[in-house]
Scaffold this motif. Structure first.
Motif, PDB file in Angstrom:
ATOM      1  N   LEU A 140     -19.126 -40.379 -10.592  1.00 48.98           N
ATOM      2  CA  LEU A 140     -18.432 -41.599 -10.990  1.00 48.98           C
ATOM      3  C   LEU A 140     -17.866 -41.480 -12.401  1.00 48.98           C
ATOM      4  O   LEU A 140     -16.701 -41.801 -12.641  1.00 48.98           O
ATOM      5  CB  LEU A 140     -19.387 -42.792 -10.911  1.00 48.98           C
ATOM      6  CG  LEU A 140     -18.901 -44.096 -11.541  1.00 48.98           C
ATOM      7  CD1 LEU A 140     -17.837 -44.717 -10.660  1.00 48.98           C
ATOM      8  CD2 LEU A 140     -20.049 -45.050 -11.744  1.00 48.98           C
ATOM      9  N   TYR A 157     -13.919 -41.359 -13.049  1.00 50.28           N
ATOM     10  CA  TYR A 157     -13.397 -42.498 -13.802  1.00 50.28           C
ATOM     11  C   TYR A 157     -12.700 -42.032 -15.081  1.00 50.28           C
ATOM     12  O   TYR A 157     -11.624 -42.532 -15.423  1.00 50.28           O
ATOM     13  CB  TYR A 157     -14.532 -43.468 -14.133  1.00 50.28           C
ATOM     14  CG  TYR A 157     -14.051 -44.745 -14.754  1.00 50.28           C
ATOM     15  CD1 TYR A 157     -13.545 -45.773 -13.972  1.00 50.28           C
ATOM     16  CD2 TYR A 157     -14.073 -44.916 -16.135  1.00 50.28           C
ATOM     17  CE1 TYR A 157     -13.087 -46.938 -14.539  1.00 50.28           C
ATOM     18  CE2 TYR A 157     -13.613 -46.078 -16.709  1.00 50.28           C
ATOM     19  CZ  TYR A 157     -13.122 -47.095 -15.913  1.00 50.28           C
ATOM     20  OH  TYR A 157     -12.660 -48.242 -16.493  1.00 50.28           O
ATOM     21  N   TRP A 211     -16.600 -48.895 -16.665  1.00 48.40           N
ATOM     22  CA  TRP A 211     -17.313 -47.957 -15.790  1.00 48.40           C
ATOM     23  C   TRP A 211     -18.779 -48.360 -15.625  1.00 48.40           C
ATOM     24  O   TRP A 211     -19.447 -47.919 -14.688  1.00 48.40           O
ATOM     25  CB  TRP A 211     -17.218 -46.530 -16.306  1.00 48.40           C
ATOM     26  CG  TRP A 211     -18.033 -46.264 -17.527  1.00 48.40           C
ATOM     27  CD1 TRP A 211     -17.654 -46.425 -18.812  1.00 48.40           C
ATOM     28  CD2 TRP A 211     -19.391 -45.806 -17.566  1.00 48.40           C
ATOM     29  NE1 TRP A 211     -18.675 -46.094 -19.660  1.00 48.40           N
ATOM     30  CE2 TRP A 211     -19.761 -45.708 -18.908  1.00 48.40           C
ATOM     31  CE3 TRP A 211     -20.325 -45.473 -16.585  1.00 48.40           C
ATOM     32  CZ2 TRP A 211     -21.021 -45.298 -19.301  1.00 48.40           C
ATOM     33  CZ3 TRP A 211     -21.584 -45.056 -16.992  1.00 48.40           C
ATOM     34  CH2 TRP A 211     -21.923 -44.983 -18.330  1.00 48.40           C
TER      35      TRP A 211
END
Length: 70
Positions: free
Chosen positions: A17, A21, A52
């Motif tokens: 992630l 991101y 995030w």
């Protein structure tokens, strides 16, 4: 699911992630904000630097799992 396995999977998801991101946020900034003044860049990176955390919080809650009754 065993808590250690859940933590391992969650850690891998969070690492993916963060990397994805960062690439997406930087690519967008490079393409869309190239001609903007410095304060627009600052505002964008402050906001995108905090956003995030929202999906990461969901993964961390999943990693914690349901509390087992004693």
């Amino acid at each position: 699911m065993h808590p250690r396995l859940r933590s391992f999977i969650g850690t891998i998801i969070i690492i993916f992630l963060v990397v994805a991101y960062a690439v997406l946020a930087t690519s967008f900034a490079t393409a869309a904000l190239a001609q903007q003044p410095w304060w627009v860049h600052l505002a964008y990176f402050v906001i995108s630097g905090v956003l995030w955390i929202l999906p990461a919080m969901l993964v961390i809650k999943w990693m914690a799992g349901a509390k087992q009754p004693k």
